[in-house]
Design an enzyme around this catalytic site. Structure first.
Site, PDB file in Angstrom:
ATOM      1  CB  ALA A 117      -0.888  -0.013   1.240  1.00  0.00           C
ATOM      2  N   GLY A 165       0.670  -4.832   1.110  1.00  0.00           N
ATOM      3  CA  GLY A 165      -0.516  -4.871   0.255  1.00  0.00           C
ATOM      4  C   GLY A 165      -0.252  -5.551  -1.080  1.00  0.00           C
ATOM      5  CD  GLU A 184      -2.161  -7.249   3.205  1.00  0.00           C
ATOM      6  OE1 GLU A 184      -1.747  -6.116   2.862  1.00  0.00           O
ATOM      7  OE2 GLU A 184      -2.769  -7.441   4.261  1.00  0.00           O
ATOM      8  CD  GLU A 219       1.681  -5.310   5.920  1.00  0.00           C
ATOM      9  OE1 GLU A 219       2.475  -6.232   6.220  1.00  0.00           O
ATOM     10  OE2 GLU A 219       0.840  -5.425   5.014  1.00  0.00           O
TER      11      GLU A 219
HETATM   12  C1  HXC Z   1       5.084   4.301  -1.420  1.00  0.00           C
HETATM   13  C2  HXC Z   1       6.996   3.299  -2.172  1.00  0.00           C
HETATM   14  C3  HXC Z   1       6.628   2.096  -1.545  1.00  0.00           C
HETATM   15  C4  HXC Z   1       5.401   2.058  -0.840  1.00  0.00           C
HETATM   16  C5  HXC Z   1       8.522   1.800  -2.519  1.00  0.00           C
HETATM   17  N1  HXC Z   1       8.169   3.074  -2.763  1.00  0.00           N
HETATM   18  N2  HXC Z   1       7.609   1.187  -1.771  1.00  0.00           N
HETATM   19  N3  HXC Z   1       6.217   4.385  -2.109  1.00  0.00           N
HETATM   20  N4  HXC Z   1       4.668   3.189  -0.799  1.00  0.00           N
HETATM   21  N5  HXC Z   1       4.943   0.958  -0.239  1.00  0.00           N
HETATM   22  C6  HXC Z   1       8.913   4.078  -3.535  1.00  0.00           C
HETATM   23  C7  HXC Z   1      10.093   4.632  -2.772  1.00  0.00           C
HETATM   24  O1  HXC Z   1       9.703   5.647  -1.905  1.00  0.00           O
HETATM   25  C8  HXC Z   1      10.953   5.129  -3.920  1.00  0.00           C
HETATM   26  O2  HXC Z   1      10.474   6.365  -4.412  1.00  0.00           O
HETATM   27  C9  HXC Z   1      10.721   4.130  -5.019  1.00  0.00           C
HETATM   28  O3  HXC Z   1       9.479   3.475  -4.692  1.00  0.00           O
HETATM   29  C10 HXC Z   1      11.805   3.063  -5.091  1.00  0.00           C
HETATM   30  O4  HXC Z   1      11.918   2.469  -3.805  1.00  0.00           O
HETATM   31  P1  HXC Z   1      13.318   2.329  -3.039  1.00  0.00           P
HETATM   32  O5  HXC Z   1      12.999   2.138  -1.608  1.00  0.00           O
HETATM   33  O6  HXC Z   1      14.251   3.431  -3.410  1.00  0.00           O
HETATM   34  O7  HXC Z   1      13.878   0.983  -3.683  1.00  0.00           O
HETATM   35  P2  HXC Z   1      14.879  -0.077  -3.013  1.00  0.00           P
HETATM   36  O8  HXC Z   1      15.940   0.642  -2.221  1.00  0.00           O
HETATM   37  O9  HXC Z   1      15.310  -0.985  -4.103  1.00  0.00           O
HETATM   38  O10 HXC Z   1      13.992  -0.886  -1.970  1.00  0.00           O
HETATM   39  C11 HXC Z   1      12.878  -1.676  -2.412  1.00  0.00           C
HETATM   40  C12 HXC Z   1      11.976  -2.034  -1.201  1.00  0.00           C
HETATM   41  C13 HXC Z   1      11.591  -0.742  -0.439  1.00  0.00           C
HETATM   42  C14 HXC Z   1      12.734  -2.999  -0.283  1.00  0.00           C
HETATM   43  C15 HXC Z   1      10.745  -2.762  -1.756  1.00  0.00           C
HETATM   44  O11 HXC Z   1      11.086   0.205  -1.379  1.00  0.00           O
HETATM   45  C16 HXC Z   1      10.587  -0.941   0.637  1.00  0.00           C
HETATM   46  O12 HXC Z   1      10.923  -1.454   1.704  1.00  0.00           O
HETATM   47  N6  HXC Z   1       9.353  -0.494   0.389  1.00  0.00           N
HETATM   48  C17 HXC Z   1       8.298  -0.528   1.367  1.00  0.00           C
HETATM   49  C18 HXC Z   1       7.791  -1.925   1.576  1.00  0.00           C
HETATM   50  C19 HXC Z   1       6.690  -1.952   2.617  1.00  0.00           C
HETATM   51  O13 HXC Z   1       6.904  -1.596   3.786  1.00  0.00           O
HETATM   52  N7  HXC Z   1       5.496  -2.352   2.208  1.00  0.00           N
HETATM   53  C20 HXC Z   1       4.346  -2.391   3.077  1.00  0.00           C
HETATM   54  C21 HXC Z   1       3.602  -1.105   3.000  1.00  0.00           C
HETATM   55  S1  HXC Z   1       2.248  -1.050   4.166  1.00  0.00           S
HETATM   56  P3  HXC Z   1      11.143   7.792  -4.064  1.00  0.00           P
HETATM   57  O14 HXC Z   1      10.455   8.726  -4.994  1.00  0.00           O
HETATM   58  O15 HXC Z   1      10.819   8.036  -2.628  1.00  0.00           O
HETATM   59  O16 HXC Z   1      12.614   7.607  -4.310  1.00  0.00           O
HETATM   60  C22 HXC Z   1       1.043  -1.989   3.470  1.00  0.00           C
HETATM   61  C23 HXC Z   1      -0.216  -2.213   4.233  1.00  0.00           C
HETATM   62  C24 HXC Z   1      -0.396  -1.316   5.398  1.00  0.00           C
HETATM   63  O17 HXC Z   1       1.155  -2.496   2.402  1.00  0.00           O
HETATM   64  C25 HXC Z   1      -1.609  -1.693   6.203  1.00  0.00           C
HETATM   65  C26 HXC Z   1      -1.744  -0.877   7.483  1.00  0.00           C
HETATM   66  C27 HXC Z   1      -2.732   0.242   7.488  1.00  0.00           C
END
Ligand code: HXC
Length: 259
Positions: free
Chosen positions: A66, A110, A113, A133
């Site tokens: 998400a 997400g 999911e 998360e």
């Molecule tokens: C918004 C995201 C994103 C996300 C990545 N990006 N994941 N933006 N939401 N979930 C964006 C980054 O900000 C970045 O943009 C660009 O995508 C590339 O990501 P990087 O982090 O620079 O890439 P990398 O270093 O290769 O790392 C990849 C990754 C990491 C390991 C997948 O991006 C990551 O950990 N992402 C988050 C994963 C996560 O926590 N997912 C769960 C989300 S919560 P910019 O422009 O900033 O450089 C969820 C449910 C929540 O899904 C429910 C509770 C309410």
């Protein structure tokens, strides 16, 4: 509807939907949900379309979760009053026709999911699944704690939710999360081939088979077996049942009416 965050194309009777925010690793924001809802509704409503594939653009991610940037400033009342994430159930899970998730790279939070909302997942050898998360101070909100646990069992699901660690494609296949693994450069072609095979089946039978397997996750065995028999009995009233069995006896391919 004009789409900005997804791509939709039809290849014969198969709809290919591609998440298309590669700059954000296909993070799922409200616009993606709105557009996916429209695309899945259009797919379900089009009698010529018989199977769908959902995949991510770029090699790096199916979807990295998400959209955190959309959630960072919301408070609990916002999430509650908007019943945040409920739209995935009505917009995507409610799709009655079969669809496959084709996952390469990250399917996190997400993203994992969403893949698990599909009828099954085909994974590239690069796929990584996780529910990170907890690292954000929250927990899965789109079905992860429930569907992952049903797919891979309590031990692995609990470990993944509590540590946020990823599962690679091999572990995902061993654990029953994905139906099979293919080379990354073959992923979409393989998923489309599988979808074409499903699309060639009698369509009502495909919908009923999907419903039956899903019922196994919703109910107890006695109720599930009863529902299976009733749905089977309903299918025997279709023209395609008559055609399918007659075609077998006459040693020829069936020609489906879809009813
Ligand atoms: C918004 C995201 C994103 C996300 C990545 N990006 N994941 N933006 N939401 N979930 C964006 C980054 O900000 C970045 O943009 C660009 O995508 C590339 O990501 P990087 O982090 O620079 O890439 P990398 O270093 O290769 O790392 C990849 C990754 C990491 C390991 C997948 O991006 C990551 O950990 N992402 C988050 C994963 C996560 O926590 N997912 C769960 C989300 S919560 P910019 O422009 O900033 O450089 C969820 C449910 C929540 O899904 C429910 C509770 C309410």
């Amino acid at each position: 509807m004009t789409y900005e965050t997804i791509l939709v194309e039809q290849q014969g009777a198969v709809t290919l939907i591609t998440l298309n925010r590669p700059q954000a690793l296909n993070a799922l924001n409200s616009q993606v949900l709105t557009e996916l809802t429209a695309a899945f509704n259009a797919y379900d409503a089009d009698p010529k379309q018989r199977c769908a594939v959902l995949t991510g653009s770029g090699e790096k991610a199916f979807a990295a979760g998400a959209d955190i940037k959309e959630m960072v400033d919301k408070d609990a009342a916002d999430f509650f009053l908007q019943d945040f994430f409920s739209g995935w159930q009505t917009g995507v899970v409610a799709t009655r026709k079969p669809w496959i998730a084709a996952v390469a790279g990250f399917a996190l939070g997400g993203g994992c999911e969403l893949a698990m909302m599909a009828d099954f997942i085909i994974a590239a050898d690069t796929a990584k699944f996780g529910q990170p998360e907890i690292k954000l101070g929250v927990a899965p909100g789109m079905g992860g704690s429930q569907r992952l646990t049903r797919a891979v069992g309590k031990a692995k699901a609990m470990e993944m939710c509590l540590t946020g660690r990823n599962m690679d494609a091999a572990e995902a296949e061993r654990s029953g999360l994905v139906s099979r693994i293919v080379a990354a450069d073959q992923l979409v072609a393989e998923a489309l081939k599988t979808a074409q095979a499903i699309a060639a089946m009698p369509p009502m039978a495909a919908m009923v088979n999907k419903e039956m397997v899903n019922i196994a996750f919703e109910t107890n065995l006695a109720q599930g077996l009863l529902t299976e028999r009733r749905l089977f009995q309903i299918l025997t009233a279709t023209q395609d049942k008559k055609e399918g069995m007659t075609a077998f006896v006459e040693k020829r391919p069936g020609v489906w009416k879809g009813r």
